[in-house]
Design an enzyme around this catalytic site. Structure first.
Site, PDB file in Angstrom:
ATOM      1  N   CYS A   1       0.840  -1.202   0.000  1.00 21.56           N
ATOM      2  CA  CYS A   1       0.000   0.000   0.000  1.00 21.56           C
ATOM      3  C   CYS A   1       0.877   1.255   0.000  1.00 21.56           C
ATOM      4  CB  CYS A   1      -0.941   0.003   1.198  1.00 21.56           C
ATOM      5  SG  CYS A   1      -2.382  -1.089   1.014  1.00 21.56           S
TER       6      CYS A   1
ATOM      7  N   ASP B   1      10.263  -6.338  -8.868  1.00 20.37           N
ATOM      8  CA  ASP B   1      10.609  -6.921  -7.577  1.00 20.37           C
ATOM      9  C   ASP B   1      12.008  -6.462  -7.163  1.00 20.37           C
ATOM     10  OD1 ASP B   1       9.436  -9.659  -5.960  1.00 20.37           O
ATOM     11  OD2 ASP B   1      11.504  -9.047  -5.561  1.00 20.37           O
TER      12      ASP B   1
ATOM     13  N   HIS C   1      -0.264  -8.468   1.055  1.00 18.40           N
ATOM     14  CA  HIS C   1      -1.095  -7.687   0.119  1.00 18.40           C
ATOM     15  C   HIS C   1      -1.087  -8.500  -1.167  1.00 18.40           C
ATOM     16  CE1 HIS C   1      -2.386  -3.560  -1.645  1.00 18.40           C
ATOM     17  NE2 HIS C   1      -2.359  -4.414  -2.675  1.00 18.40           N
TER      18      HIS C   1
ATOM     19  N   HIS D   1      -0.658 -10.214  -4.456  1.00 17.93           N
ATOM     20  CA  HIS D   1       0.218  -9.841  -5.567  1.00 17.93           C
ATOM     21  C   HIS D   1       0.466 -11.044  -6.449  1.00 17.93           C
ATOM     22  CE1 HIS D   1       2.723 -10.982  -2.097  1.00 17.93           C
ATOM     23  NE2 HIS D   1       3.584 -11.493  -2.972  1.00 17.93           N
TER      24      HIS D   1
ATOM     25  N   HIS E   1       3.263 -12.470  -9.112  1.00 25.68           N
ATOM     26  CA  HIS E   1       4.608 -12.379  -9.666  1.00 25.68           C
ATOM     27  C   HIS E   1       4.536 -12.716 -11.163  1.00 25.68           C
ATOM     28  CE1 HIS E   1       6.769 -12.812  -5.649  1.00 25.68           C
ATOM     29  NE2 HIS E   1       5.582 -13.310  -5.338  1.00 25.68           N
TER      30      HIS E   1
HETATM   31  P1  5GP Z   1       5.912 -13.109  -1.621  1.00 23.42           P
HETATM   32  O1  5GP Z   1       7.102 -13.811  -1.009  1.00 23.42           O
HETATM   33  O2  5GP Z   1       5.017 -12.502  -0.550  1.00 23.42           O
HETATM   34  O3  5GP Z   1       5.158 -13.953  -2.594  1.00 23.42           O
HETATM   35  O4  5GP Z   1       6.495 -11.937  -2.506  1.00 23.42           O
HETATM   36  C1  5GP Z   1       6.867 -10.716  -1.971  1.00 23.42           C
HETATM   37  C2  5GP Z   1       7.878 -10.120  -2.925  1.00 23.42           C
HETATM   38  O5  5GP Z   1       8.029  -8.761  -2.611  1.00 23.42           O
HETATM   39  C3  5GP Z   1       9.270 -10.770  -2.858  1.00 23.42           C
HETATM   40  O6  5GP Z   1       9.610 -11.304  -4.119  1.00 23.42           O
HETATM   41  C4  5GP Z   1      10.170  -9.597  -2.453  1.00 23.42           C
HETATM   42  O7  5GP Z   1      11.436  -9.621  -3.099  1.00 23.42           O
HETATM   43  C5  5GP Z   1       9.354  -8.390  -2.853  1.00 23.42           C
HETATM   44  N1  5GP Z   1       9.611  -7.207  -2.056  1.00 23.42           N
HETATM   45  C6  5GP Z   1       9.720  -7.141  -0.696  1.00 23.42           C
HETATM   46  N2  5GP Z   1       9.932  -5.878  -0.307  1.00 23.42           N
HETATM   47  C7  5GP Z   1       9.964  -5.131  -1.439  1.00 23.42           C
HETATM   48  C8  5GP Z   1      10.163  -3.724  -1.673  1.00 23.42           C
HETATM   49  O8  5GP Z   1      10.340  -2.915  -0.764  1.00 23.42           O
HETATM   50  N3  5GP Z   1      10.129  -3.315  -2.972  1.00 23.42           N
HETATM   51  C9  5GP Z   1       9.935  -4.185  -4.003  1.00 23.42           C
HETATM   52  N4  5GP Z   1       9.934  -3.681  -5.229  1.00 23.42           N
HETATM   53  N5  5GP Z   1       9.738  -5.506  -3.812  1.00 23.42           N
HETATM   54  C10 5GP Z   1       9.764  -5.964  -2.548  1.00 23.42           C
HETATM   55 ZN    ZN Z   2      -1.842  -3.259   1.266  1.00 17.67          ZN
END
Ligand code: 5GP
Ligand code: ZN
Length: 113
Positions: free
Chosen positions: A7, A30, A97, A99, A101
């Site tokens: 957010c 990412d 949140h 998302h 990929h």
């Molecule tokens: P999840 O593991 O929840 O499926 O994916 C979260 C993703 O967010 C990870 O691939 C991580 O590298 C990315 N991520 C975490 N913090 C940040 C940030 O501050 N900026 C960006 N651009 N990506 C982030």
């Molecule tokens: Zn959010």
């Protein structure tokens, strides 16, 4: 959701490398790419994860899936790409949140679990 990282990114409070934005969707690179192209596509509305998708908010998810191929085309992912959404701790979800990929730019490993 003042304490939600994505957010804050959507709101511009935390910088990101934006690749797409419209009224309801935001997409950015990412910070720790797992492939040559690694983009996160998120709804602007705060939905925690796939379990938070309902009849009332699923329109934005459907819209995301029309945006994803546009981003993939713009990124030149003509050989294909993978779309992943991690839901919950067993899946390794780290940001609460919803998302999606987009991973591409090379032949990806087939491992699913
Ligand atoms: P999840 O593991 O929840 O499926 O994916 C979260 C993703 O967010 C990870 O691939 C991580 O590298 C990315 N991520 C975490 N913090 C940040 C940030 O501050 N900026 C960006 N651009 N990506 C982030
Ligand atoms: Zn959010």
């Amino acid at each position: 959701m003042n304490d939600c990282l994505f957010c804050k990114i959507i709101g511009g409070d935390i910088p990101s490398k934006k690749v797409y934005e419209d009224d309801t969707v935001f997409a950015f690179r990412d910070i720790a790419p797992q492939a040559p192209t690694h983009i996160l596509v998120v709804p602007k509305v705060h939905i925690p994860d796939c379990n938070g998708i309902t009849d009332e908010n699923s329109d934005v998810v459907a819209h995301i899936f029309t945006v994803i191929p546009k981003i993939a085309a713009a990124e030149g992912l003509t050989n294909g790409y993978r779309v992943v959404s991690n839901c919950g701790s067993d899946a390794g979800q780290t940001v609460q949140h919803l998302h999606f990929h987009i991973l591409g730019g090379k032949a990806l490993a087939l491992q699913m679990a």
